[in-house]
Enzyme design. Structure first.
Site, mmCIF file in Angstrom:
data_model
loop_
_atom_site.group_PDB
_atom_site.id
_atom_site.type_symbol
_atom_site.label_atom_id
_atom_site.label_comp_id
_atom_site.label_asym_id
_atom_site.label_seq_id
_atom_site.Cartn_x
_atom_site.Cartn_y
_atom_site.Cartn_z
ATOM 1 N N CYS A 48 38.161 19.814 -5.486
ATOM 2 C CA CYS A 48 37.979 18.661 -6.378
ATOM 3 C C CYS A 48 38.784 18.800 -7.663
ATOM 4 O O CYS A 48 39.096 17.812 -8.300
ATOM 5 C CB CYS A 48 36.503 18.498 -6.700
ATOM 6 S SG CYS A 48 35.788 20.023 -7.339
ATOM 7 N N LYS A 60 21.240 19.704 2.629
ATOM 8 C CA LYS A 60 21.996 19.151 3.752
ATOM 9 C C LYS A 60 23.479 19.425 3.510
ATOM 10 O O LYS A 60 24.102 18.834 2.630
ATOM 11 C CB LYS A 60 21.785 17.642 3.901
ATOM 12 C CG LYS A 60 22.338 17.163 5.254
ATOM 13 C CD LYS A 60 22.686 15.709 5.310
ATOM 14 C CE LYS A 60 24.045 15.363 4.785
ATOM 15 N NZ LYS A 60 25.179 15.957 5.528
ATOM 16 N N GLU A 101 42.074 8.839 -5.369
ATOM 17 C CA GLU A 101 41.986 10.236 -4.940
ATOM 18 C C GLU A 101 42.433 10.341 -3.479
ATOM 19 O O GLU A 101 41.915 9.639 -2.615
ATOM 20 C CB GLU A 101 40.537 10.743 -5.052
ATOM 21 C CG GLU A 101 40.408 12.211 -4.665
ATOM 22 C CD GLU A 101 38.963 12.713 -4.686
ATOM 23 O OE1 GLU A 101 38.076 12.046 -4.121
ATOM 24 O OE2 GLU A 101 38.720 13.795 -5.250
#
Ligand code: NAD
Length: 478
Positions: free
Chosen positions: A289, A179, A382
Site C-alpha cells: 500500500c 477474516k 490506484e
C-alpha cells in the site's frame, strides 16, 4: 496447506470450498472453506462467550504472557510460515523471511511489552468545583476493551497486516474474529494453530475464511454482535464496510488504498533517490500500500532521472507475480489505458515471457510512464502494480500542489539535501506518513495510517492500543 476455520477453540472446515491458486505458476495448491453465515454467527458468539469467560477475566500480565507464547510459537514454525506465505503470494522467499514472518513475531512481542507501560496512561485528576455548586470530584480514566473485534485483512501482506491488528486487539483484552483475504488463507490457519497451542481460552481468537461481498466479510462486518471493525484493504471496500456497519454504528479503523507521490528535488542525492524510488515503486511488484505510483522530479534533473529509472526498471529481476489472474488483468488494463491516454512508455508496459512454468503465473513488467496529464485516470487511480508515472515540476509549491492533488493520502517520499526544505515540505504533504530521503523505514511505535480516502484512524504502538480500548471516565463526588 489445508485452510480451516477456527471457532470456539475448534478447527472446522464446513461450508463450500473454493480453490487456492498459486500466483507464481497458476496451479491449484489447496482448497479453502467458505464460511457461511452460520459459521460467522458461531465465531461471533464464541468471541462473546470468551469475553464473559476466562479470557475476559484474565489479568493483563497473563494476556501478555499468552501473546509471548504466540510469538514463540510462530518463531518455532518459522519455516512453515515462510513456505505458506511464499506459496500463497508468490513473493520472493527473502521477503517472507526478513519481513513477513519476523514482523508477525515482533507484533506479538511488541504489544505484550506495551501492556506494561499502559497503566501510566490512566489520567487522574482531582479538581475542586469545575463549575459552581458541583463541589469537589475525583476523576479517573479506565480503559476497557471494545468487545468483539472483527479484523478483515488483504492479500498483499497477509500475516504481517493481520497480526498488526490481532496482537493489539488481544493485548487490550478484546476477543477477535479474523477474516483473511480469500487469496491468502494459509498463514492465518497456521496462526490459529499456534494460538491454539499457546493455550488462549477458546473463543478469544476465531478465524473464518471466505470472500468479501455477499459472503463471510460482509456477514462479519455487518454482524450486530461485532463491537468494532479493523480493516485493511481498498478504499471502495472500506466504504462498503462502513455502509454495512452503519446500522449498528460500529466503530472502524481503516487502512485503505493510496496513490502515493514521491518528490525528487534537484538538490537530492540522485543515486539515493533512484535507489529509493526503484524500491518504492517495484518492491513486491508494487503490491504494498505504501508503494509510489506518482513521481515528481524537479526539471533540471528530470531527463536524467527518467532515463536512469527506466534502465533500472528494465534491469529488474523477477519481483514476484501479481496475486491473481484478475489482478494481473487489472494492472495490464491500466498499462493499455495509459497508452490510450497518451503516455510514453519508458520501460515495461506488458507481461514478460520467461519460457518456463512462470508463464502460467500472473507476472507483469515493471513499468515507467511519462507524458500524461494529471487528470489521466492512470495518474489518479490506484493501480497496485509495479508502475509509476514520472512528471516534471519547477517550484516547491508546484511540487506540493501536484502531490496533494489526489483523493488519497497514505504515504509519500521527499528526496532533498536541503534540511530547511525537508522540514518546510514534509508537514505540507497531505499524507499520513512522509518519508524524507528514505522509503518504508518503519518504526512500529509511530502512528501509521492515511488521510483523505486512505483511511480512518491510526495504528502502531500506543495508537493501536488507543483504538482497541475505550477510555471511560469515572467521576466520584467527594
Ligand atoms: P480488498 O478491499 O479487495 O479486500 C480486503 C479484504 O476485505 C479481503 O479480506 C476481502 O475478502 C474483504 N472484503 C472485500 N469486500 C468486502 C465487503 N464488501 N465486506 C467485507 N469484507 C470485504 O483489498 P485487497 O485487494 O485484498 O488489498 C489491496 C488493497 O489494500 C489496496 O487498495 C491497498 O492499497 C490496500 N492496502 C492498504 C494498506 C494500508 O495500510 N493502508 C495496507 C495494505 C493494503
Amino acid at each position: 496447506m489445508k485452510a480451516e476455520h477456527y471457532v470456539d477453540g475448534v478447527f472446522r472446515s464446513d461450508g463450500p470450498v473454493f480453490p487456492l491458486v498459486a500466483p507464481v505458476d497458476g496451479t491449484e495448491i489447496g482448497a479453502v472453506p467458505e464460511a457461511t453465515r452460520e459459521v460467522v454467527d458461531d465465531a461471533v458468539a464464541a468471541a462473546r462467550s470468551a469475553l464473559e469467560g476466562p479470557w475476559g477475566a484474565m489479568a493483563a500480565e497473563d494476556r501478555a504472557a499468552a501473546l509471548r507464547r504466540v510469538a514463540d510459537g510462530v518463531e518455532a514454525r518459522f519455516e512453515e510460515f515462510v513456505e505458506a506465505e511464499v506459496a500463497d503470494t508468490g513473493r520472493p522467499r527473502a521477503f517472507a523471511e526478513t519481513v513477513d514472518v519476523p514482523r508477525a513475531v515482533g507484533n506479538f512481542r511488541a504489544y505484550a511489552d506495551l501492556l506494561y507501560g499502559r497503566p501510566e496512561r490512566a489520567y487522574t485528576t482531582r479538581i475542586p468545583g469545575w463549575s459552581s455548586g458541583t463541589g469537589e470530584a475525583l476523576n479517573y480514566t479506565v480503559r476497557r476493551p471494545l468487545g468483539v473485534v472483527a479484523i478483515v485483512s488483504p492479500w498483499n501482506l497477509p500475516l504481517l497486516l493481520s497480526t498488526w491488528k490481532i496482537a493489539p486487539a488481544l493485548a487490550c483484552g478484546n476477543a477477535v474474529v479474523a477474516k483473511p483475504s480469500e487469496e491468502t488463507p494459509s498463514t492465518a490457519t497456521l496462526l490459529a494453530q499456534v494460538i491454539d497451542d499457546a493455550g488462549l481460552p477458546a473463543g478469544a481468537f476465531n478465524l473464518v475464511h471466505g470472500h468479501g461481498p455477499g459472503a463471510a466479510g460482509e456477514f462479519l462486518t455487518g454482524h450486530p454482535g461485532v463491537d468494532a471493525i479493523a480493516f485493511t484493504g481498498e478504499s471502495a471496500t472500506g466504504a462498503a464496510i462502513m455502509r454495512n456497519a452503519a446500522d449498528h454504528v460500529t466503530p472502524v479503523s481503516f487502512e485503505l488504498g493510496g496513490k502515493n507521490p514521491a518528490l525528487v528535488f534537484a538538490d537530492a542525492d540522485l543515486d539515493a533517490a533512484l535507489d529509493g524510488t526503484v524500491r518504492s515503486c517495484f518492491t513486491h511488484s508494487g503490491q504494498i500500500c505504501l508503494c509510489t505510483e506518482r513521481v515528481y522530479v524537479e526539471r533540471p534533473v528530470f531527463d536524467e532521472f527518467v532515463t536512469r529509472l527506466g534502465e533500472r526498471a528494465r534491469a529488474l529481476e523477477d519481483y514476484g507475480p501479481m496475486i491473481s489472474a484478475a489482478h494481473r488483468d487489472k494492472v495490464l488494463s491500466y498499462y493499455r489505458l495509459a497508452r490510450e491516454e497518451g503516455a510514453t512508455v519508458v520501460a515495461g508496459g506488458g507481461a514478460p515471457e520467461f519460457g518456463d512454468a512462470r508463464d502460467g503465473g500472473f507476472h507483469v513488467e515493471p513499468t515507467v510512464l511519462t507524458g500524461l496529464p494529471e487528470t489521466a485516470r492512470s495518474v489518479r487511480e490506484e493501480i497496485f502494480g509495479p508502475v509509476c508515472h514520472v512528471a516534471p515540476f519547477d517550484t516547491e509549491d508546484e511540487a506540493l500542489a501536484l502531490a496533494n492533488d489526489s483523493p488519497y493520502g497514505l504515504a509519500s517520499a521527499v528526496w532533498t539535501r536541503d534540511l530547511s526544505r525537508a522540514h518546510r515540505v514534509a508537514p505540507r504533504v497531505e499524507t499520513g506518513i512522509v518519508w524524507v530521503n528514505c522509503w518504508n523505514l518503519r518504526d512500529l511505535r509511530t502512528p501509521f495510517g492515511g488521510v483523505k480516502a486512505s483511511g480512518i484512524g491510526r495504528e502502531g504502538g500506543e495508537y493501536s492500543l488507543d483504538f482497541f480500548s475505550e477510555p471511560v471516565n469515572v467521576c466520584i463526588q467527594i
